[in-house]
Each structure stands twice: as structure tokens, then as C-alpha cells.
Design an enzyme around this catalytic site. Structure first.
Site, PDB file in Angstrom:
ATOM      1  N   MET A   1     -11.211 -14.587  81.722  1.00 17.98           N
ATOM      2  CA  MET A   1     -10.398 -13.569  82.388  1.00 17.98           C
ATOM      3  C   MET A   1      -8.909 -13.823  82.195  1.00 17.98           C
ATOM      4  O   MET A   1      -8.132 -12.897  81.950  1.00 17.98           O
ATOM      5  CB  MET A   1     -10.734 -13.511  83.882  1.00 17.98           C
ATOM      6  CG  MET A   1      -9.965 -12.419  84.610  1.00 17.98           C
ATOM      7  SD  MET A   1     -10.297 -12.341  86.380  1.00 17.98           S
ATOM      8  CE  MET A   1     -11.835 -11.477  86.433  1.00 17.98           C
TER       9      MET A   1
ATOM     10  N   TYR B   1     -16.686 -20.854  78.597  1.00 14.88           N
ATOM     11  CA  TYR B   1     -17.939 -20.350  79.160  1.00 14.88           C
ATOM     12  C   TYR B   1     -18.998 -20.203  78.079  1.00 14.88           C
ATOM     13  O   TYR B   1     -18.714 -19.746  76.974  1.00 14.88           O
ATOM     14  CB  TYR B   1     -17.716 -18.979  79.806  1.00 14.88           C
ATOM     15  CG  TYR B   1     -16.954 -19.036  81.103  1.00 14.88           C
ATOM     16  CD1 TYR B   1     -17.466 -19.708  82.215  1.00 14.88           C
ATOM     17  CD2 TYR B   1     -15.726 -18.396  81.223  1.00 14.88           C
ATOM     18  CE1 TYR B   1     -16.767 -19.740  83.404  1.00 14.88           C
ATOM     19  CE2 TYR B   1     -15.016 -18.421  82.416  1.00 14.88           C
ATOM     20  CZ  TYR B   1     -15.548 -19.092  83.504  1.00 14.88           C
ATOM     21  OH  TYR B   1     -14.855 -19.125  84.674  1.00 14.88           O
TER      22      TYR B   1
ATOM     23  N   LYS C   1       0.958  10.651  73.841  1.00 16.52           N
ATOM     24  CA  LYS C   1      -0.093  10.714  74.869  1.00 16.52           C
ATOM     25  C   LYS C   1      -0.457   9.288  75.315  1.00 16.52           C
ATOM     26  O   LYS C   1      -0.122   8.314  74.624  1.00 16.52           O
ATOM     27  CB  LYS C   1      -1.316  11.440  74.294  1.00 16.52           C
ATOM     28  CG  LYS C   1      -1.957  10.745  73.107  1.00 16.52           C
ATOM     29  CD  LYS C   1      -2.971  11.663  72.424  1.00 16.52           C
ATOM     30  CE  LYS C   1      -3.643  10.954  71.265  1.00 16.52           C
ATOM     31  NZ  LYS C   1      -4.432  11.891  70.437  1.00 16.52           N
TER      32      LYS C   1
ATOM     33  N   ARG D   1     -14.783  19.532  67.809  1.00 15.04           N
ATOM     34  CA  ARG D   1     -14.378  18.995  69.098  1.00 15.04           C
ATOM     35  C   ARG D   1     -13.696  20.134  69.855  1.00 15.04           C
ATOM     36  O   ARG D   1     -14.249  20.651  70.804  1.00 15.04           O
ATOM     37  CB  ARG D   1     -13.458  17.790  68.875  1.00 15.04           C
ATOM     38  CG  ARG D   1     -13.328  16.888  70.055  1.00 15.04           C
ATOM     39  CD  ARG D   1     -12.564  15.612  69.731  1.00 15.04           C
ATOM     40  NE  ARG D   1     -11.206  15.840  69.236  1.00 15.04           N
ATOM     41  CZ  ARG D   1     -10.319  14.875  69.038  1.00 15.04           C
ATOM     42  NH1 ARG D   1     -10.642  13.611  69.283  1.00 15.04           N
ATOM     43  NH2 ARG D   1      -9.108  15.143  68.597  1.00 15.04           N
TER      44      ARG D   1
HETATM   45  C1  LIG Z   1      -3.912  11.842  69.200  1.00 16.86           C
HETATM   46  C2  LIG Z   1      -3.766  12.988  68.276  1.00 16.86           C
HETATM   47  C3  LIG Z   1      -2.997  12.858  67.122  1.00 16.86           C
HETATM   48  C4  LIG Z   1      -2.401  11.552  66.677  1.00 16.86           C
HETATM   49  O1  LIG Z   1      -3.366  10.859  65.937  1.00 16.86           O
HETATM   50  P1  LIG Z   1      -3.002   9.461  65.249  1.00 16.86           P
HETATM   51  O2  LIG Z   1      -4.247   9.102  64.545  1.00 16.86           O
HETATM   52  O3  LIG Z   1      -2.676   8.526  66.355  1.00 16.86           O
HETATM   53  O4  LIG Z   1      -1.847   9.730  64.371  1.00 16.86           O
HETATM   54  C5  LIG Z   1      -2.831  13.977  66.324  1.00 16.86           C
HETATM   55  N1  LIG Z   1      -3.394  15.164  66.653  1.00 16.86           N
HETATM   56  C6  LIG Z   1      -4.150  15.317  67.749  1.00 16.86           C
HETATM   57  C7  LIG Z   1      -4.744  16.643  68.044  1.00 16.86           C
HETATM   58  C8  LIG Z   1      -4.376  14.239  68.588  1.00 16.86           C
HETATM   59  O5  LIG Z   1      -5.123  14.398  69.678  1.00 16.86           O
END
Ligand SMILES: *Cc1c(COP(=O)(O)O)cnc(C)c1O
EC number: 5.1.1.1
Length: 374
Positions: free
Chosen positions: A308, A260, A35, A130
Site C-alpha cells: 500500500m 508480501y 478531460k 460508441r
Molecule cells: C479523450 C478523447 C480524445 C483524446 O484522445 P487521446 O488518445 O488522449 O489523444 C480525442 N477525442 C475524443 C472524442 C476523446 O474522447
């Protein structure tokens, strides 16, 4: 010459890390979680290395299409399932497995016209609160899905909130695992429980069936439970290097300040390098004086505020450094040196996940070639 900053992707590290997921879950299949464009690494750039996994997990339909366009014919799981009824047509067309975590998704399936029944992963909310069906609704949801002609196979999935640490002084997955086992023990179907942290820390002793693990952050070479454990402890390798060069040098006298806000003031004479990397490249502005950084592979520290396009480094430990010297913001440096992204993230009060996802579009990204070293 273009500005010297670049990000490197390390395919050998990706395959090594997938191998580590297999070491910890020898009886399970491994989803590479890709993802957020492979946690900022780029799906296409990682694909050849990550196809050593058994499937890909993600949540964006456009990303699933990109994997099919790469000719990936194996499993793809949509971790959040469908967002509207029309999404089921894409699932049918692209042969996507999808999570079912709320009742409407079952209604949509029941109304969906398809020739090929779907494989779904029914999600339990075992305590993360969730996504998913609470235990008392989970079995009824399973029974509904089980009679739908649109459903070919039901697998079971849940997600742990504290796999990376203790929870209220106890093993972090204990409370959810107990709920999970009590609710699912007599249901058929494959199971997926573990993200990276659960795979590394808990799977071997959990006593729970686990057919698929979801290797996200570990695939990219960040330790999910840093600082309790680091990547050396888990034998993971950084899959991304962010590197640049020194483009200017200043000699400070006692009382001189840097950058800065004059947040850093020299107590003695010192040499400071200015690095072509700033927050507009994705390097966190929250990294204060003392954030670790490598110059010519030697560990030193940032000083003053990140601006930046630039940041400043203490050249005390690297007297030979000059304009053009290699700077490693995180990842692999010269001569086998390594700086874990987790250390930089910690200095910014965040986690490696956020930094790797936030490398800015203006940073050119390159896949390291065979036999090439940083
Ligand atoms: C993103 C995600 C993972 C992966 O989690 P990591 O901590 O990056 O291994 C696993 N299961 C779900 C449902 C996720 O959304």
C-alpha cells in the site's frame, strides 16, 4: 518532513508537446484535451502551458466552468455534448461548443430558448460504435440541425477506434476514413477527426480535411502507440514526474524473500531499497518484479509485490544508493534521465492514460518552477 513522495508537473513539456501536435498538423488548430482533470495533471496547473493550444476539449461541465473561471475566452468543446436539456443553458451562458451524437440532443436544442445560437459538432459513428449517428442517419441529422435557429454553425466530428495500431492486418483507420469521406464529402463545415494517435500516425497521409486535432495523451508526454513507438520516437516529453525516496535499506542473503507473499526470492546476496510509494499513491499493484524504476537517475527494477505504501527496488546497479536517494517512478529523474510512464504501464498490463489519471489524492502535486530541474 512530509513523506517524501510528490508529483511534479512540467509546463515546458506541455508546451513542447502541443508544439509537436502543431508539427504533425500544421494546417489544423489544436484542442488540448483536458478531460479527467487534464489526465490527472490538474487543469489549473496545466493551464498556462496549455493555453498555447487553440481550444480545450473535455466532457464535464464543472471542468468547463473552471476554464472560464481562469478567464479562458477561447473555444471549449464538450466531447459528449449535453446529458440533459438543462445543460444547454450552461452552453449558452459559458459559450461552450458541444457535440451532438444522438437524436434527443437535437430535440433538446429545438426546444431550447437562447439569444446566442450554438456551435455544434455533429458526430458520426464511422465504425467505433460508441457514440454518434450511423452514416445513413448522419445526413438527416445534419439537415435537422441546419434549419434550427438555435444552431449557428455545424462542424463534423468522428473518432477512430484503431488509430494506434493496425486493424485486422490493415491500416487502422482505413475502414472508418472511407465511410467518413463517402458520407461527408459534400457537406460544409469544419472537420475534426484525429486524436493523438491519428495525428501522429495518419494525418499527413489520410487525404482528409482536418481543421481541428484533439491532442490528448500526446500533450502529456505518453506515446499512444507504445511499444511500437516510444516518446523518444515521437519527440514527446513527460509532463508528469512521480518521485519519492529510499527510506530503508535491506541486505538480502540467498534464499531471503521480499515483501508480501514472498514473491521474490534472492538467488544471491543483494542490496534492496524500500521506496515510499505504493498502490495507495496510485502506483499499480500489478507491477511485478522487473518493472523499470530509476534510483539516482540509474535504471533498475522493482522486486516483489507493491504494497500500500511501499515498494522494493534492486540496488545492484546503484551501489552508492542510500536512505534519501532519489527514486523516479516515472517521468524526469536527475541529470536528464527519463523513464516513460508507458514502460511502467506496460509492466502493469495497462496504458499510460490510466496511470496518470490514477495518481492518488494523498500525493502532493507541484508545478515545476522556471529553470528548476528534477
Ligand atoms: C479523450 C478523447 C480524445 C483524446 O484522445 P487521446 O488518445 O488522449 O489523444 C480525442 N477525442 C475524443 C472524442 C476523446 O474522447
Amino acid at each position: 518532513m512530509p513523506r517524501p513522495i510528490e508529483a511534479l508537473i512540467h509546463p515546458d513539456a506541455l508546451s513542447h508537446n502541443i508544439g509537436r501536435a502543431r508539427d504533425f498538423a500544421p494546417d489544423a488548430r489544436v484542442w488540448a484535451v483536458v478531460k479527467a482533470n487534464a489526465y490527472g495533471h490538474g487543469i489549473e496547473r496545466c493551464f498556462d502551458a496549455l493555453r498555447a493550444a487553440d481550444g480545450f476539449a473535455l466532457l464535464d461541465f464543472a471542468e468547463a466552468e473552471r476554464l472560464r473561471a481562469l478567464d479562458w475566452r477561447g473555444p471549449i468543446l464538450l466531447l459528449e455534448g449535453c446529458f440533459e436539456p438543462r445543460d444547454l443553458e450552461l452552453c449558452s451562458r459559458l459559450n461552450l461548443w458541444h457535440v451532438v451524437h444522438q437524436p434527443q440532443q437535437i430535440d433538446w436544442l429545438a426546444a431550447h430558448k437562447t439569444h446566442t445560437p450554438h456551435r455544434v459538432f455533429l458526430k458520426m459513428n464511422s465504425g467505433m460504435n460508441r457514440l454518434g449517428f450511423k452514416p445513413d442517419a448522419f445526413r438527416a441529422a445534419w439537415a435537422r440541425l441546419n434549419v434550427l435557429p438555435q444552431v449557428e454553425e455545424i462542424s463534423l466530428i468522428t473518432h477512430f477506434s484503431d488509430a494506434d495500431a493496425d486493424r485486422f492486418g490493415h491500416n487502422g483507420i482505413e475502414h472508418q476514413l472511407a465511410t467518413w469521406l463517402a458520407t461527408t464529402h459534400d457537406l460544409p463545415g469544419e472537420r475534426s477527426l484525429a486524436n493523438s494517435a491519428a495525428t501522429l500516425r495518419h494525418l499527413a497521409n489520410a487525404g482528409a480535411r482536418s481543421d481541428w486535432v484533439r491532442a490528448g495523451i500526446m500533450s502529456y508526454g505518453s506515446a499512444p502507440d507504445f511499444p511500437e513507438h516510444d516518446i523518444a520516437h515521437w519527440n514527446l516529453r513527460p509532463a508528469m514526474t512521480l518521485r519519492s525516496q529510499i527510506i530503508g535499506i535491506q541486505e538480502l542473503q540467498p534464499g531471503d524473500s521480499v515483501g508480501y507473499g514472498s514473491s521474490f526470492v534472492a538467488e544471491q546476496a543483494m542490496r534492496v531499497g524500500t521506496v515510499a510509494c505504493g498502490y495507495a499513491d496510485g502506483y499499480p499493484r500489478h507491477c511485478g518484479t522487473g518493472t523499470p524504476i530509476l534510483v539516482d537517475g540509474v535504471r533498475t527494477r522493482t522486486i516483489g509485490r507493491v504494497s500500500m505504501d511501499m515498494l522494493a527496488v534492486d540496488l545492484g546497479p546503484v551501489p552508492a544508493a542510500q536512505v534519501g536517494s532519489a527514486v523516479t517512478l516515472w517521468g524526469h529523474g536527475p541529470r536528464g534521465s527519463v523513464l516513460a510512464i508507458d514502460e511502467v504501464a506496460r509492466a502493469a498490463g495497462t496504458i499510460g492514460y490510466e496511470l496518470m489519471c490514477a495518481v492518488a489524492p494523498r500525493v502532493p502535486v507541484r508545478v515545476l518552477g522556471d529553470g528548476e530541474t528534477p
